[in-house]
Design an enzyme around this catalytic site. Structure first.
Site, PDB file in Angstrom:
ATOM      1  N   LYS A 113       0.819  -1.006  -0.047  1.00 49.00           N
ATOM      2  CA  LYS A 113       0.042  -0.102   0.071  1.00 49.00           C
ATOM      3  C   LYS A 113       0.872   1.266   0.075  1.00 49.00           C
ATOM      4  O   LYS A 113       1.600   1.493   0.810  1.00 49.00           O
ATOM      5  CB  LYS A 113      -0.940  -0.016   1.310  1.00 49.00           C
ATOM      6  CG  LYS A 113      -1.675   1.119   1.525  1.00 49.00           C
ATOM      7  CD  LYS A 113      -2.733   1.140   2.744  1.00 49.00           C
ATOM      8  CE  LYS A 113      -3.317   2.531   2.886  1.00 49.00           C
ATOM      9  NZ  LYS A 113      -4.412   2.218   3.994  1.00 49.00           N
ATOM     10  N   GLU A 122      -3.603   7.066   2.194  1.00 46.87           N
ATOM     11  CA  GLU A 122      -3.724   7.450   3.438  1.00 46.87           C
ATOM     12  C   GLU A 122      -2.569   7.552   4.363  1.00 46.87           C
ATOM     13  O   GLU A 122      -2.563   6.698   5.499  1.00 46.87           O
ATOM     14  CB  GLU A 122      -4.776   6.152   3.919  1.00 46.87           C
ATOM     15  CG  GLU A 122      -5.970   6.011   3.133  1.00 46.87           C
ATOM     16  CD  GLU A 122      -7.024   5.008   3.778  1.00 46.87           C
ATOM     17  OE1 GLU A 122      -6.525   4.064   4.243  1.00 46.87           O
ATOM     18  OE2 GLU A 122      -8.177   5.357   3.421  1.00 46.87           O
ATOM     19  N   ARG A 182      -1.383  -2.406  -4.529  1.00 49.64           N
ATOM     20  CA  ARG A 182      -2.790  -1.973  -4.325  1.00 49.64           C
ATOM     21  C   ARG A 182      -3.035  -0.803  -4.949  1.00 49.64           C
ATOM     22  O   ARG A 182      -2.192   0.054  -5.005  1.00 49.64           O
ATOM     23  CB  ARG A 182      -3.097  -1.774  -2.928  1.00 49.64           C
ATOM     24  CG  ARG A 182      -3.096  -3.201  -1.957  1.00 49.64           C
ATOM     25  CD  ARG A 182      -3.079  -3.017  -0.424  1.00 49.64           C
ATOM     26  NE  ARG A 182      -4.514  -3.164  -0.050  1.00 49.64           N
ATOM     27  CZ  ARG A 182      -5.246  -2.231   0.462  1.00 49.64           C
ATOM     28  NH1 ARG A 182      -4.599  -1.020   1.031  1.00 49.64           N
ATOM     29  NH2 ARG A 182      -6.442  -2.363   0.939  1.00 49.64           N
ATOM     30  N   ASP A 223     -14.982   1.809  -1.264  1.00 49.21           N
ATOM     31  CA  ASP A 223     -14.439   1.174  -0.035  1.00 49.21           C
ATOM     32  C   ASP A 223     -15.286   0.125   0.608  1.00 49.21           C
ATOM     33  O   ASP A 223     -15.637   0.510   1.783  1.00 49.21           O
ATOM     34  CB  ASP A 223     -13.851   2.289   1.068  1.00 49.21           C
ATOM     35  CG  ASP A 223     -12.849   1.591   2.020  1.00 49.21           C
ATOM     36  OD1 ASP A 223     -12.438   0.529   1.797  1.00 49.21           O
ATOM     37  OD2 ASP A 223     -12.295   2.346   2.951  1.00 49.21           O
ATOM     38  N   GLU A 275     -15.883  -4.644   8.179  1.00 43.58           N
ATOM     39  CA  GLU A 275     -15.778  -3.147   8.787  1.00 43.58           C
ATOM     40  C   GLU A 275     -16.874  -2.376   8.503  1.00 43.58           C
ATOM     41  O   GLU A 275     -17.335  -1.660   9.356  1.00 43.58           O
ATOM     42  CB  GLU A 275     -14.498  -2.545   7.958  1.00 43.58           C
ATOM     43  CG  GLU A 275     -14.305  -1.191   8.301  1.00 43.58           C
ATOM     44  CD  GLU A 275     -12.930  -0.644   7.700  1.00 43.58           C
ATOM     45  OE1 GLU A 275     -12.469  -1.274   7.006  1.00 43.58           O
ATOM     46  OE2 GLU A 275     -12.815   0.496   8.040  1.00 43.58           O
ATOM     47  N   TRP A 281     -13.329  11.970   3.512  1.00 40.61           N
ATOM     48  CA  TRP A 281     -13.531  11.280   4.590  1.00 40.61           C
ATOM     49  C   TRP A 281     -14.801  11.287   5.160  1.00 40.61           C
ATOM     50  O   TRP A 281     -15.378  10.695   6.101  1.00 40.61           O
ATOM     51  CB  TRP A 281     -12.495  11.473   5.744  1.00 40.61           C
ATOM     52  CG  TRP A 281     -11.174  10.490   5.525  1.00 40.61           C
ATOM     53  CD1 TRP A 281     -11.260   9.801   4.417  1.00 40.61           C
ATOM     54  CD2 TRP A 281      -9.890  10.773   6.009  1.00 40.61           C
ATOM     55  NE1 TRP A 281      -9.723   9.244   4.495  1.00 40.61           N
ATOM     56  CE2 TRP A 281      -9.037   9.874   5.488  1.00 40.61           C
ATOM     57  CE3 TRP A 281      -9.584  11.626   7.167  1.00 40.61           C
ATOM     58  CZ2 TRP A 281      -7.700   9.698   5.906  1.00 40.61           C
ATOM     59  CZ3 TRP A 281      -8.316  11.260   7.597  1.00 40.61           C
ATOM     60  CH2 TRP A 281      -7.282  10.481   6.806  1.00 40.61           C
TER      61      TRP A 281
HETATM   62  C1  BDP Z   1     -10.398   1.295   4.906  1.00 44.37           C
HETATM   63  C2  BDP Z   1     -10.005   1.037   6.297  1.00 44.37           C
HETATM   64  C3  BDP Z   1      -8.451   1.236   6.869  1.00 44.37           C
HETATM   65  C4  BDP Z   1      -7.669   0.476   5.782  1.00 44.37           C
HETATM   66  C5  BDP Z   1      -7.953   0.846   4.172  1.00 44.37           C
HETATM   67  C6  BDP Z   1      -6.976  -0.008   3.271  1.00 44.37           C
HETATM   68  O1  BDP Z   1     -10.658   1.794   7.113  1.00 44.37           O
HETATM   69  O2  BDP Z   1      -8.315   0.735   7.917  1.00 44.37           O
HETATM   70  O3  BDP Z   1      -6.236   0.818   5.732  1.00 44.37           O
HETATM   71  O4  BDP Z   1      -9.328   0.648   4.030  1.00 44.37           O
HETATM   72  O5  BDP Z   1      -7.872  -0.690   2.716  1.00 44.37           O
HETATM   73  O6  BDP Z   1     -11.473   0.857   4.463  1.00 44.37           O
HETATM   74  O7  BDP Z   1      -5.988   0.383   3.114  1.00 44.37           O
END
Ligand code: BDP
Length: 715
Positions: free
Chosen positions: A302, A306, A339, A380, A408, A558
């Site tokens: 990744k 984020e 990713r 997501d 989640e 967000w």
């Molecule tokens: C989001 C989650 C986060 C993950 C992110 C991801 O809230 O914790 O790090 O995806 O896939 O949905 O990298």
């Protein structure tokens, strides 16, 4: 014997009689209850011959003996040479000598990981042959055979050939080195890094058994939000211990690579992928890993997402970053899963569009051993999303799919939601990339664009809870991931039925009812959380419960208000050309389903359109009334789920019955919480009343807004 001792023993045995702890998941080998069937199984399995002595063949032998003992109630003897009718021979086809020739066609179909299960004659005795081109194929075949018995199938005349449709069938653990699990709802990480490598918990082996039984053949041990520490020598030795434990079961180990590791661990000034010193650092690190773990799978990355470091920190592209790592692992046959979950706050563009815009220009620029890993939907892991527009848009690159098995945004640890229908909805979606019928399934299995490398990964829902997944029905989602990655053409119903039979009971009345409940559960969750295409309206941080009002987070994208865009005129995200035009990223055939608000598949209406509160729906209701209807019907359906479950109290052991019953009660309360909070909030814009016939919210909007969950799990 002392009286108190006897009382304690009686109490303990009573306890054991009433319940199961769920640890064995679907590998429960309980006695066959039907006498005729039992007799026929005993006749077909009177002795076992095992050809071969590798660790994998020994695992197959162990599993078969364990299963037969449990199912048939007796130890089935091993033999060196079949002498009786009704024997089972397991072993690699290499041992079959001349006999192999007659199976050449079938073996070819079985390929490198598949298997044959055949009723045949060996030494003139009627036998069952379980064989394959490889030892791991034999193990998969043995698990299939056991499943036939567990699900009470007839085994008198078998001719089964099975081969996986996907090469990489992976779990992605989001497990941290301190044993917390990001978005984990089943306790702490099962990887006890502190006691590894010296202490190899039986749990690791049982984990591998569970995976192999479904066909899962790889695991990424660490969180995508990666910690470089796992790449240090002491941790690599721990990883090696896990890899050694999993190897007999065909489960390869992968790690997440923190892009800045050369700086953090190597003391370099940069992690620029084009810098020779950085490349050398990764080459050395990779060589070190392979010297410990010769079949190490590779890295999942990744990057520039984020807050994670990545090549863009140095003005380089995702392809530059991925290729540098790909070059480092290539000579070891390793792969890089890069990713595509990237979006940037600096871009004012719809988050839906960003991954596509970033990655499509890179198509054809990746090394052969790079796969781009794409989430099933564009945003997501929401309860319902249209398929990600990257599927079908990068035809020169193998694109693998990532789904979330941990729930989640799907009820976390307290909701019974069977996810196979969600996975299949995406797999069966037509991208139209090569004309009609270009389904996501055909893209990820490589058949459409001729990719040798292909796969499916699921974010794991596993923790150190007694039953692995917290919610007993969470096991079904782990199971479904494995079964679908082996064969994505299986139906959700078939997978649910197999799982129920093996995990709970073969009772027909139980299976009929509970299977319907499982198959409906995802749609029910959509209704009480995100009906009509609503998405990303959960509370902040822990993502537990509703928070459609949230508008104060640092990044615009967000905030739930960014996604629902409710105002006095209406609600929904305009993704047509008059809005963000995310629709423009889909091919015409796919776009057609969604582009016009008057004909749009209503399950996606508010995903693609901003419509008025009075928008006419196909039901004849206005949009507002439809939202009221769906939220209420979702809650009512959870009440129905409770009735279904309670009806079968006598058919389930007491412990697991109570666990599920209690969780369903929580689910009903939480469904009502979602409904009440969302309707009250949206009502501040619609200014319309909730029709009389529906239950009224029991609290004010302010009450719901002030709820806090500082220690909600998984955050
Ligand atoms: C989001 C989650 C986060 C993950 C992110 C991801 O809230 O914790 O790090 O995806 O896939 O949905 O990298």
């Amino acid at each position: 014997m002392k009286k108190s001792f006897i009382v304690i023993m009686l109490f303990l045995s009573a306890l054991m009689a009433v319940g199961e702890d769920g640890y064995n998941c679907w590998l429960r080998y309980v006695p066959v209850e039907n006498n005729n069937l039992l007799l026929s199984y005993k006749q077909a399995a009177s002795e076992i011959q095992v050809n071969g002595t590798t660790a994998t063949i020994m695992a197959a032998r162990y599993e078969l003996s364990l299963a037969l003992k449990g199912l048939l109630g007796e130890n089935i003897p091993l033999t060196k040479d079949i002498r009786k009718n009704g024997s089972i021979l397991i072993g690699n086809a290499g041992f079959l000598g001349e006999g192999r020739k007659s199976l050449a066609n079938d073996l070819q179909k079985a390929g490198a990981e598949g298997y044959l299960i055949l009723t045949t004659s060996i030494n003139q005795k009627k036998s069952i042959l379980i064989t394959a081109n490889t030892d791991i194929g034999v193990l998969y075949g043995v698990f299939h055979f056991i499943r036939l018995l567990q699900t009470r199938q007839a085994i008198a005349a078998l001719h089964i050939i099975s081969a996986p449709r996907l090469k990489l069938r992976l779990l992605n653990h989001w497990d941290n080195l301190n044993r917390t699990v990001e978005r984990g709802y089943a306790g702490f990480s099962i990887w006890n890094w502190h006691t590894l490598p010296g202490y190899v918990d039986q749990r690791y082996i049982d984990y591998a058994r569970m995976n192999a039984s479904t066909g899962i053949n790889g695991t990424v041990l660490t969180n995508v939000n990666a910690d470089a520490t796992v790449l240090t020598k002491p941790y690599l030795e721990k990883v090696k211990a896990l890899a050694d434990a999993f190897r007999p079961y065909g489960v390869k180990v992968y790690l997440t690579a923190r892009f800045s590791a050369p700086v953090e661990l190597g003391g370099l000034k940069t992690a620029d992928p084009l810098d020779p010193a950085v490349q050398q650092w990764w080459n050395n690190k990779v060589n070190e890993i392979y010297s410990l773990i010769p079949d190490f799978g590779g890295f999942l990355v990744k990057a520039n997402s984020e807050g994670q470091p990545g090549p863009q920190n140095y003005g380089r592209s995702h392809a530059d970053g991925a290729n540098m790592l790909a070059d480092a692992v290539a000579s070891h046959k390793g792969i890089i899963m890069w990713r595509a979950f990237v979006y940037s706050n600096d871009l004012p563009d719809d988050r839906h569009k960003q991954a596509y815009n970033e990655f499509v220009p890179l198509d054809g620029k990746f090394r052969k051993n790079v796969m781009v890993q794409v989430k099933n939907g564009a945003i997501d892991f929401m309860p319902r999303e249209p398929f990600h527009p990257l599927f079908g848009a990068m035809q020169k690159t193998p694109v693998m799919m990532e789904v979330q098995v941990t729930q989640e945004y799907l009820g976390q640890g307290t909701h019974l939601v069977y996810l196979s229908p969600l996975f299949k909805e995406c797999l069966d979606s037509d991208t139209w990339s090569n004309g009609k019928g270009s389904t996501v399934a055909k893209i990820i299995d490589g058949s459409l664009d001729n990719h040798e490398l292909n796969g499916l990964a699921g974010v794991a829902n596993i923790g150190n809870d007694m039953n692995w997944t917290g919610h007993p029905f969470g096991q079904a989602n782990w199971y479904a991931l494995g079964r679908l990655s082996w064969d994505h053409t299986l139906s959700s119903g078939q997978i649910a039925e197999e799982w129920l039979r093996m995990t709970f009971s073969n009772d027909a009345a139980f299976i009929n009812d509970v299977k319907i409940m499982m198959l409906s559960s995802r749609e029910i969750m959509v209704k009480y959380m995100n009906p009509c295409g609503l998405h990303h309206i959960m509370a902040t941080g822990h993502h537990y419960g509703p928070g459609p009002w949230v508008n104060n987070l640092a990044r615009a994208d967000w905030n739930p208000v960014y996604y629902h865009k409710a105002d006095f005129a209406g609600i929904g995200f305009d993704r047509t050309p008059s809005g963000s035009n995310a629709l423009g990223q889909y091919k015409a055939g796919a776009k057609k389903l969604w582009e016009d608000s008057s004909t749009c598949d209503e399950r996606y209406l508010l995903w693609f359109h901003h419509v008025t509160w009075n928008h006419p729906m196909k039901s004849g209701r206005t949009l507002w009334n439809e939202l009221c209807h769906q939220y209420n019907s979702g809650v009512d359906s959870v009440k129905w789920m409770r009735q279904v479950w309670n009806k079968h109290k006598t058919r389930v052991d007491a412990i697991r019955f109570r666990q599920v019953a209690m969780l369903l009660e929580i689910q009903e309360k939480e469904a009502a919480w979602w409904r009440n909070a969302c309707l009250l909030y949206f009502q501040t814009f619609s200014k319309m009343t909730i029709p009389e016939k529906y239950e009224k919210p029991d609290q004010t909007l302010d009450y719901f807004k002030q709820l806090k969950f500082p220690f909600a799990p998984g955050n």
